[in-house]
Motif scaffolding. Structure first.
Motif, PDB file in Angstrom:
ATOM      1  N   VAL A 284      41.180 -34.670  -6.320  1.00  0.00           N
ATOM      2  CA  VAL A 284      39.791 -34.721  -5.862  1.00  0.00           C
ATOM      3  C   VAL A 284      39.467 -33.400  -5.178  1.00  0.00           C
ATOM      4  O   VAL A 284      40.136 -33.026  -4.212  1.00  0.00           O
ATOM      5  CB  VAL A 284      39.567 -35.892  -4.889  1.00  0.00           C
ATOM      6  CG1 VAL A 284      38.128 -35.890  -4.378  1.00  0.00           C
ATOM      7  CG2 VAL A 284      39.882 -37.218  -5.572  1.00  0.00           C
TER       8      VAL A 284
ATOM      9  N   CYS B 112      38.643 -39.700   6.050  1.00  0.00           N
ATOM     10  CA  CYS B 112      38.493 -41.075   5.561  1.00  0.00           C
ATOM     11  C   CYS B 112      39.719 -41.951   5.841  1.00  0.00           C
ATOM     12  O   CYS B 112      40.073 -42.810   5.039  1.00  0.00           O
ATOM     13  CB  CYS B 112      38.174 -41.089   4.059  1.00  0.00           C
ATOM     14  SG  CYS B 112      36.567 -40.373   3.648  1.00  0.00           S
TER      15      CYS B 112
ATOM     16  N   GLY C  88      42.972 -42.096   2.423  1.00  0.00           N
ATOM     17  CA  GLY C  88      42.000 -41.032   2.599  1.00  0.00           C
ATOM     18  C   GLY C  88      42.521 -39.732   2.012  1.00  0.00           C
ATOM     19  O   GLY C  88      43.122 -39.714   0.926  1.00  0.00           O
ATOM     20  N   ARG C  89      42.300 -38.645   2.742  1.00  0.00           N
ATOM     21  CA  ARG C  89      42.771 -37.328   2.281  1.00  0.00           C
ATOM     22  C   ARG C  89      44.272 -37.143   2.500  1.00  0.00           C
ATOM     23  O   ARG C  89      44.814 -36.113   2.117  1.00  0.00           O
ATOM     24  CB  ARG C  89      42.009 -36.229   3.025  1.00  0.00           C
ATOM     25  CG  ARG C  89      40.561 -36.076   2.603  1.00  0.00           C
ATOM     26  CD  ARG C  89      40.450 -35.381   1.268  1.00  0.00           C
ATOM     27  NE  ARG C  89      39.066 -35.195   0.838  1.00  0.00           N
ATOM     28  CZ  ARG C  89      38.710 -34.630  -0.303  1.00  0.00           C
ATOM     29  NH1 ARG C  89      39.638 -34.208  -1.140  1.00  0.00           N
ATOM     30  NH2 ARG C  89      37.436 -34.512  -0.626  1.00  0.00           N
TER      31      ARG C  89
ATOM     32  N   GLU D 109      34.183 -43.386  -2.072  1.00  0.00           N
ATOM     33  CA  GLU D 109      35.109 -44.411  -2.520  1.00  0.00           C
ATOM     34  C   GLU D 109      34.455 -45.783  -2.569  1.00  0.00           C
ATOM     35  O   GLU D 109      33.571 -46.095  -1.780  1.00  0.00           O
ATOM     36  CB  GLU D 109      36.314 -44.475  -1.564  1.00  0.00           C
ATOM     37  CG  GLU D 109      37.353 -45.496  -1.967  1.00  0.00           C
ATOM     38  CD  GLU D 109      38.523 -45.593  -1.000  1.00  0.00           C
ATOM     39  OE1 GLU D 109      39.462 -46.336  -1.313  1.00  0.00           O
ATOM     40  OE2 GLU D 109      38.492 -44.933   0.054  1.00  0.00           O
TER      41      GLU D 109
ATOM     42  N   ARG E 278      35.589 -45.242   4.119  1.00  0.00           N
ATOM     43  CA  ARG E 278      34.431 -44.396   3.829  1.00  0.00           C
ATOM     44  C   ARG E 278      33.473 -44.325   5.026  1.00  0.00           C
ATOM     45  O   ARG E 278      32.790 -43.309   5.197  1.00  0.00           O
ATOM     46  CB  ARG E 278      33.727 -44.860   2.572  1.00  0.00           C
ATOM     47  CG  ARG E 278      32.942 -46.141   2.682  1.00  0.00           C
ATOM     48  CD  ARG E 278      32.448 -46.555   1.312  1.00  0.00           C
ATOM     49  NE  ARG E 278      31.560 -47.696   1.362  1.00  0.00           N
ATOM     50  CZ  ARG E 278      31.186 -48.380   0.288  1.00  0.00           C
ATOM     51  NH1 ARG E 278      31.646 -48.038  -0.903  1.00  0.00           N
ATOM     52  NH2 ARG E 278      30.352 -49.398   0.393  1.00  0.00           N
TER      53      ARG E 278
ATOM     54  N   GLY F   4      34.720 -41.547   6.995  1.00  0.00           N
ATOM     55  CA  GLY F   4      34.319 -40.287   6.371  1.00  0.00           C
ATOM     56  C   GLY F   4      32.867 -39.953   6.619  1.00  0.00           C
ATOM     57  O   GLY F   4      32.516 -38.798   6.923  1.00  0.00           O
TER      58      GLY F   4
ATOM     59  N   SER G 146      33.104 -35.579  -1.461  1.00  0.00           N
ATOM     60  CA  SER G 146      33.279 -36.453  -0.306  1.00  0.00           C
ATOM     61  C   SER G 146      34.204 -37.636  -0.612  1.00  0.00           C
ATOM     62  O   SER G 146      34.017 -38.343  -1.608  1.00  0.00           O
ATOM     63  CB  SER G 146      31.928 -36.987   0.162  1.00  0.00           C
ATOM     64  OG  SER G 146      32.101 -37.938   1.192  1.00  0.00           O
ATOM     65  N   CYS G 147      35.165 -37.850   0.284  1.00  0.00           N
ATOM     66  CA  CYS G 147      36.025 -39.038   0.156  1.00  0.00           C
ATOM     67  C   CYS G 147      35.244 -40.305   0.482  1.00  0.00           C
ATOM     68  O   CYS G 147      35.718 -41.414   0.206  1.00  0.00           O
ATOM     69  CB  CYS G 147      37.259 -38.914   1.044  1.00  0.00           C
ATOM     70  SG  CYS G 147      36.934 -38.536   2.789  1.00  0.00           S
TER      71      CYS G 147
ATOM     72  N   ALA H 235      45.118 -39.915  -4.723  1.00  0.00           N
ATOM     73  CA  ALA H 235      43.774 -40.403  -5.036  1.00  0.00           C
ATOM     74  C   ALA H 235      43.760 -40.880  -6.484  1.00  0.00           C
ATOM     75  O   ALA H 235      44.554 -40.421  -7.313  1.00  0.00           O
ATOM     76  CB  ALA H 235      42.745 -39.303  -4.827  1.00  0.00           C
TER      77      ALA H 235
ATOM     78  N   MET I 145      41.009 -44.052  -2.599  1.00  0.00           N
ATOM     79  CA  MET I 145      41.822 -43.156  -1.774  1.00  0.00           C
ATOM     80  C   MET I 145      42.456 -43.990  -0.666  1.00  0.00           C
ATOM     81  O   MET I 145      41.941 -44.042   0.460  1.00  0.00           O
ATOM     82  CB  MET I 145      40.969 -42.008  -1.231  1.00  0.00           C
ATOM     83  CG  MET I 145      40.328 -41.175  -2.340  1.00  0.00           C
ATOM     84  SD  MET I 145      39.320 -39.772  -1.753  1.00  0.00           S
ATOM     85  CE  MET I 145      40.606 -38.621  -1.259  1.00  0.00           C
TER      86      MET I 145
END
Length: 400
Positions: free
Chosen positions: A239, A387, A288-289, A248, A372, A375, A244-245, A293, A285
Motif C-alpha cells: 500500500v 491506524c 495498520g501500518r 479499510e 480506521r 487513522g 490512507s490506511c 496489508a 490492514m
C-alpha cells in the motif's frame, strides 16, 4: 475462567439446575419432539460445570472478568506463529493427496477450494487429532442455565437433543469444546442440523469420524453462507505511503483495478488476475501500518462467518494458499505493536466515540472500524496515520 463457588453453593446451584431442567427446559424440548427417554439419558448425572467461562451465578450481576479487563492486547503476529501455520500447512498438504478423490467431489459440488477446507479443518481440530474433552450436555446445559448469553445456548442445547432424538449420533459421542462446539469442524449443534452433510455416501453426516463428511460439511457451510465460486479470498499487497490506511473496511470497497490504479500492488509482483480486477475488493490492514496489508474479496467475509475474527479468516486464507501453492510466508513482517490492556483500548474507543467516530463498540479489540477511526483522527490532527492503537495514542485521546 468462570465463576467459582464453595461446596454448599454448588449444591444449591445444582438443585436449581435440576429444577430448571425439569420445569423449564423439558417442556420446550418435548414441544420440539424430544422424548423423555432421550432427555433423561442426555442429562443423566449432569451437574453444572462452574469452571466454564462467562457464567453468572444466581444472585450475581454480569461483569467483565478481571483477567479479560486486564488482558494484554498483543500484536496479531502471535496468531500467525510459524509453528502453528506450518502444522496446518503440512498436515493439509498431506491430506490433500490422501483425500484427493473426496476433495474432487466436494470441490465440484460446492465450489469451495480444497485449500480453504483443509485449512479450516486443520485450524479447528488439528485434522481431528485435537482432544475435545467435555460432555456437550454438561457444557450446553450449564451455559443455557447460567451463561451471559442464555438464550443462544438454550437454542444450542435443544438442537443437541434433537440430534440425539433423530439418531444423528449417540450421547456418548457428544463431546464438545468448552464453548459447546462439536466434532472435527467444531460445529455448534444448530450448525450441525443446518449444514452437516454426508460426504462419503454412507447415509450419515459423521463429523466425528469421517474426514469426507467433515470436509463436505465445511464446504456446505461456506457455500450456504455465500461463498462466491471462482473468486479468491484475497491477496497480500503493498500500500503506497500516500494512500490512507483509513480506507479499510468492507463498506469502502472499490474495483480491484481501481485499487491498482491508486498504486496498490501484489507483493508477488504479478498483476491481479483479470477476472478479479473487474470485481470489488476491500483493503484489510490488521495491524495498520505495522504489518502486512491485503486486498480481500467477499469470500474473506464468508470465512468470518465461520469465526468472526479478521485474524481467523486471514489465517485460513494464508494457510490455504500455502497448502495449494507452496510455503510462502507473508512478505511483510508483523510490527511490534501491542502491550496495551484491553481496558486501555476500550477507554481509547470511548474517547473516539465522544469525538463522533464509529469504532464499532468499545470492546477493547481494535477491529477495522477502530483502526480506521484512529487513522482518521491522526490525519485530522496532522499526524502520520498508523491506524493502530499504541500507548501514545491512548494517552493523547484518554488524557488529552
Amino acid at each position: 475462567m468462570g465463576a467459582s463457588a464453595p461446596a454448599y453453593a454448588q449444591s444449591s446451584i445444582n438443585a436449581q439446575f435440576q429444577s430448571w431442567l425439569q420445569n423449564d427446559l423439558w417442556p420446550q424440548a418435548k414441544a420440539r419432539g424430544v422424548s423423555a427417554e432421550t432427555f433423561n439419558a442426555a442429562f443423566k448425572g449432569v451437574t453444572p460445570n462452574l469452571k466454564l467461562p462467562d457464567l453468572v451465578l444466581p444472585g450475581q450481576k454480569p461483569e467483565t472478568p478481571k483477567q479479560q479487563h486486564q488482558a494484554e492486547f498483543g500484536s496479531p503476529a502471535a496468531y500467525f506463529a510459524e509453528k502453528t501455520v506450518s502444522g496446518v500447512t503440512s498436515g493439509g498438504r498431506a491430506r490433500a493427496g490422501q483425500l484427493k478423490a473426496a476433495l474432487d467431489r466436494i470441490e465440484q459440488r460446492y465450489g469451495v477450494p480444497r485449500g480453504i477446507l483443509l485449512a479450516i479443518w486443520g485450524r479447528e481440530s488439528g485434522f481431528g487429532n485435537a482432544k475435545i474433552p467435555y460432555n456437550a450436555f454438561e457444557v450446553l446445559g450449564t451455559k443455557a442455565f447460567l451463561a451471559t448469553r442464555k438464550e443462544m445456548f438454550r437454542s444450542e442445547v435443544l438442537a443437541a437433543l434433537e440430534m440425539i432424538e433423530n439418531r444423528h449420533t449417540s450421547i456418548s459421542a457428544m463431546k464438545s469444546s468448552w464453548a459447546g462446539a462439536l466434532g472435527q469442524p467444531q460445529f455448534m449443534p444448530t450448525s450441525y442440523l443446518q449444514y452437516a452433510v454426508d460426504g462419503d455416501g454412507d447415509g450419515r453426516a459423521d463429523i466425528w469420524g469421517s474426514a469426507a463428511d467433515t470436509l463436505a460439511s465445511i464446504a456446505n457451510y461456506l457455500a450456504q453462507r455465500g461463498w462466491v465460486k471462482g473468486r479468491d479470498w484475497g491477496f497480500e499487497v503493498n500500500v503506497p505511503a500516500n494512500l490512507s490506511c483509513a480506507l479499510e473496511g468492507p463498506d469502502r470497497g472499490l474495483k480491484i483495478s481501481d485499487w491498482a490504479a491508486k498504486g496498490v500492488t501484489r507483493v508477488s509482483g504479478r498483476p491481479f488476475p483479470e477476472h478479479e480486477a473487474r470485481q470489488e475488493g476491500y483493503l484489510l490492514m490488521p495491524a495498520g501500518r505495522s504489518g502486512p496489508a491485503f486486498i480481500v474479496t467477499p469470500n474473506f467475509y464468508v470465512l468470518k462467518e465461520y469465526n468472526f475474527s479478521d485474524n481467523y479468516a486471514l489465517f485460513v486464507g494464508h494457510a490455504a494458499d500455502r497448502i495449494s501453492y507452496g510455503d510462502r510466508r507473508f512478505a511483510t513482517e508483523w510490527g511490534k505493536v501491542g502491550g496495551l490492556y484491553r481496558s486501555d483500548v476500550a477507554a481509547m474507543q470511548r474517547a473516539l466515540e465522544k469525538l463522533g467516530y464509529d469504532v464499532g463498540g468499545a470492546d477493547g479489540l481494535p477491529g477495522f472500524r477502530t483502526r480506521r477511526s484512529i487513522g482518521e483522527w491522526q490525519e485530522k490532527a496532522g499526524m502520520p496515520a498508523t491506524c493502530f492503537p499504541d500507548r501514545s495514542i491512548v494517552s493523547s485521546l484518554v488524557k488529552g
